[in-house]
Design a protein around this motif. Structure first.
Motif, PDB file in Angstrom:
ATOM      1  N   UNK A   1       0.812  -1.219   0.000  1.00 27.70           N
ATOM      2  CA  UNK A   1       0.000   0.000   0.000  1.00 27.70           C
ATOM      3  C   UNK A   1       0.845   1.268   0.000  1.00 27.70           C
ATOM      4  N   UNK A   2       2.139   1.124   0.321  1.00 27.17           N
ATOM      5  CA  UNK A   2       3.043   2.282   0.342  1.00 27.17           C
ATOM      6  C   UNK A   2       4.462   1.790   0.126  1.00 27.17           C
ATOM      7  N   UNK A   3       5.232   2.504  -0.670  1.00 31.69           N
ATOM      8  CA  UNK A   3       6.641   2.162  -0.863  1.00 31.69           C
ATOM      9  C   UNK A   3       6.829   0.986  -1.803  1.00 31.69           C
TER      10      UNK A   3
ATOM     11  N   UNK B   1       9.434  -7.931  -6.894  1.00 26.46           N
ATOM     12  CA  UNK B   1       9.279  -6.601  -6.305  1.00 26.46           C
ATOM     13  C   UNK B   1       7.871  -6.096  -6.562  1.00 26.46           C
ATOM     14  N   UNK B   2       7.214  -5.634  -5.495  1.00 23.87           N
ATOM     15  CA  UNK B   2       5.890  -5.033  -5.630  1.00 23.87           C
ATOM     16  C   UNK B   2       5.930  -3.614  -5.071  1.00 23.87           C
ATOM     17  N   UNK B   3       5.155  -2.750  -5.689  1.00 17.56           N
ATOM     18  CA  UNK B   3       5.072  -1.341  -5.307  1.00 17.56           C
ATOM     19  C   UNK B   3       3.635  -1.032  -4.885  1.00 17.56           C
ATOM     20  N   UNK B   4       3.420   0.161  -4.359  1.00 14.24           N
ATOM     21  CA  UNK B   4       2.088   0.561  -3.910  1.00 14.24           C
ATOM     22  C   UNK B   4       1.047   0.270  -4.997  1.00 14.24           C
ATOM     23  N   UNK B   5      -0.013  -0.430  -4.599  1.00 19.74           N
ATOM     24  CA  UNK B   5      -1.083  -0.788  -5.524  1.00 19.74           C
ATOM     25  C   UNK B   5      -0.910  -2.142  -6.176  1.00 19.74           C
ATOM     26  N   UNK B   6       0.218  -2.805  -5.959  1.00 16.65           N
ATOM     27  CA  UNK B   6       0.469  -4.123  -6.541  1.00 16.65           C
ATOM     28  C   UNK B   6       0.387  -5.201  -5.464  1.00 16.65           C
ATOM     29  N   UNK B   7       0.219  -6.439  -5.907  1.00 16.62           N
ATOM     30  CA  UNK B   7       0.142  -7.548  -4.965  1.00 16.62           C
ATOM     31  C   UNK B   7       0.921  -8.745  -5.488  1.00 16.62           C
ATOM     32  N   UNK B   8       1.157  -9.686  -4.581  1.00 17.75           N
ATOM     33  CA  UNK B   8       1.779 -10.960  -4.941  1.00 17.75           C
ATOM     34  C   UNK B   8       1.155 -12.035  -4.066  1.00 17.75           C
TER      35      UNK B   8
END
Length: 81
Positions: free
Chosen positions: A24-26, A42-49
């Motif tokens: 959700x952040x970073x 690597x996941x960034x804000x708004x992404x999921x795994x």
């Protein structure tokens, strides 16, 4: 929801089901042990795994990151990194 400012100091594994991790952040890099190989995502804000059931995983954090975890907690195991 948890906020991290450093890499995780341990590995964990959830045998009873998949774990959904939503950043959700970073930014955070999930590290999974698949056989003899470490796979990094690597996941960034708004992404999921998704961490599959029975797969050992940890995370590397270079800066601050916040994530929501939906985890099947029963039987969860941990070990030092």
């Amino acid at each position: 929801m948890f906020t991290f400012e450093a890499p995780w100091s341990s590995w964990e594994m959830h045998p009873e089901g998949s774990e959904v991790v939503t950043c959700t952040e970073g930014e955070m890099t999930l590290v999974r042990e698949l056989g003899d190989e470490e796979v990094r995502t690597t996941i960034r804000a708004g992404e999921y795994a998704i961490n599959p059931p029975g797969v050992w995983h940890t995370a590397d954090i270079e800066r601050r990151a916040t994530a929501v975890f939906i985890t099947p907690g029963e039987g969860t195991q941990g070990r030092p990194r």
